[in-house]
Design an enzyme around this catalytic site. Sequence first.
Site, mmCIF file in Angstrom:
data_model
loop_
_atom_site.group_PDB
_atom_site.id
_atom_site.type_symbol
_atom_site.label_atom_id
_atom_site.label_comp_id
_atom_site.label_asym_id
_atom_site.label_seq_id
_atom_site.Cartn_x
_atom_site.Cartn_y
_atom_site.Cartn_z
ATOM 1 N N HIS A 173 26.495 -0.696 70.272
ATOM 2 C CA HIS A 173 27.572 -0.563 71.243
ATOM 3 C C HIS A 173 28.611 0.476 70.817
ATOM 4 O O HIS A 173 29.601 0.691 71.509
ATOM 5 C CB HIS A 173 28.246 -1.929 71.448
ATOM 6 C CG HIS A 173 29.004 -2.072 72.716
ATOM 7 N ND1 HIS A 173 30.382 -2.045 72.767
ATOM 8 C CD2 HIS A 173 28.594 -2.240 74.002
ATOM 9 C CE1 HIS A 173 30.782 -2.214 74.012
ATOM 10 N NE2 HIS A 173 29.725 -2.328 74.783
ATOM 11 N N HIS B 142 38.354 -0.165 80.749
ATOM 12 C CA HIS B 142 37.363 -0.349 79.685
ATOM 13 C C HIS B 142 37.990 -0.257 78.297
ATOM 14 O O HIS B 142 37.277 -0.236 77.293
ATOM 15 C CB HIS B 142 36.279 0.726 79.851
ATOM 16 C CG HIS B 142 34.975 0.406 79.224
ATOM 17 N ND1 HIS B 142 34.262 1.315 78.470
ATOM 18 C CD2 HIS B 142 34.226 -0.721 79.237
ATOM 19 C CE1 HIS B 142 33.136 0.786 78.053
ATOM 20 N NE2 HIS B 142 33.092 -0.455 78.503
ATOM 21 N N ASP C 273 30.568 19.045 63.340
ATOM 22 C CA ASP C 273 30.657 19.865 62.124
ATOM 23 C C ASP C 273 31.169 19.081 60.925
ATOM 24 O O ASP C 273 31.728 19.661 59.986
ATOM 25 C CB ASP C 273 31.546 21.095 62.364
ATOM 26 C CG ASP C 273 30.942 22.063 63.370
ATOM 27 O OD1 ASP C 273 29.711 22.010 63.565
ATOM 28 O OD2 ASP C 273 31.700 22.848 63.963
ATOM 29 N N LYS D 8 30.518 4.011 70.148
ATOM 30 C CA LYS D 8 30.692 5.213 70.978
ATOM 31 C C LYS D 8 31.533 6.199 70.171
ATOM 32 O O LYS D 8 32.744 6.039 70.054
ATOM 33 C CB LYS D 8 31.403 4.884 72.297
ATOM 34 C CG LYS D 8 30.795 3.701 73.079
ATOM 35 C CD LYS D 8 31.853 2.688 73.328
ATOM 36 C CE LYS D 8 31.435 1.429 74.040
ATOM 37 N NZ LYS D 8 30.122 1.205 74.481
#
Length: 483
Positions: free
Chosen positions: A190, A404, A197, A192
């Site tokens: 879950h 969210h 770099d 994110k």
Amino acid sequence: MPSSYSRLHDSYDSDKWRWTSCVKWAVVLGCLTVLGVLLALAVLNRPPAPKEHETLPEEDGGSDSFTDQCSMVLVESIPQQVKYKANATFGIPLENVWKDLISIAKDKVEVASFYWTLTGEDIGVKSPSDIPGRDILKDLEELPSRNVSVRVVTSVPTVPTNSTDLEILKQKGVQVRKVNFGRLTRGVLHSKFWIVDRKHVFIGSANMDWRALTQVKELGVVVYNCSSLAKDLHKIFQSYWDMGQSHSSLPQPWPSKYDTAINKQHPLLVKTENVSSRLYLTGSPPSFCPLSRTQDLEAITSILSEAQHYVDVAVMEYFPTTRFEKPQRYWPFIDEAIRIAAFERKVKIRMLISCGRDSDPNMLPFLKSLASIDNPHQDMDIQIKLYIVPVGNQSDIPYTRVNHNKYMVTDKAAYIGTSNWSGDYFLTTAGVGLVVSQHAPHPIWKTKALQGQLRAAFDRDWYSEFAVDIADLGHHPDCALSR
């Protein structure tokens, strides 16, 4: 015996009493010498705490100079047709940040996301609001042609869609691994986040979904020029990547290459524009964390226990239970920490919980239970509101029009994570979080310090027309908890 004792013994006459006394002193001196050696060895072998601007060693054993700037900025996505008052302030738009990270990438991009749906066709929807998602997908496709290596990890199981995003990316040279968390932990991946770099980082609530850019209210943080943090987050990414191999099994314990020198006990120290910050990353589930990694639950409960004046929480879902395992279990750890803060230390608690068309009505009794202990006579202050995104004419887009966010800010620290607040997310599900504790002169607190930016965003939402006290909810067509 030490040579000093031998010389001492030669200088004594044969007097028995004096000889016995000498032996006693020699024993004492010898013990002190041994103790000193042991203490010296312990100090020499103790792992050093990270220094200011310190970077983690490269895998080949080298290290960078201490030159991190670590500038942090709040990132937000506000759904289309959601309008605030004219003087409201916002984080940098999510779309802009993702585009910027892609444009500055020179060597490698690594992305972790629960699922991928960057075009309307992925979910059977035609909407012009998917254009930003299409643009991001196109930009990612072009990275390999710029000699930028791209690696992606995603989850098995995942959200069922018709998405072809990952197949398109693989055809362009992007490496993709699907991590079977269902087999490894009985959960999902879950997390994110982006790593660019090994020096720039994005962490937040947004999946690789076009709806995250235009239809869902998201919140995260982008950290630029912070190789220490980026290399540490890469250790988490690499654990996913390695477990994405077929027939992988969780190591017990995790090998030392996954260890971290940055955690709650030894945060990364940086100072930028008169803002001094202490940072560390958190992880879940426990089976994916080496002992040196601070776990998500430990970070959240410790932040709650250290708050002295206020705690502001914004999460999509709040359950003091497990949600997905059968049978469900009571899971009170965060709930108890909130109650203790309010009751024992009189900390002011504000909780902004999301409510949309797909929210679970079973959440409401737990929220009402917390709100019921609000008692001005005992100096207990717990306020709970539901944040409701108006659906408007967007009702044909599924799983959207919702807040969210997954963060907390107190008078002592800020936490931006990727997990909802229920048991499964801390027991079996992969998530990450960033904990930030900052100090800055008051005039630049709100504009330069991430904590100040986060508090301002919370206040903006808390006092907006979209936040409804649970006692005043009544019937609301866009909130399933009111039905």
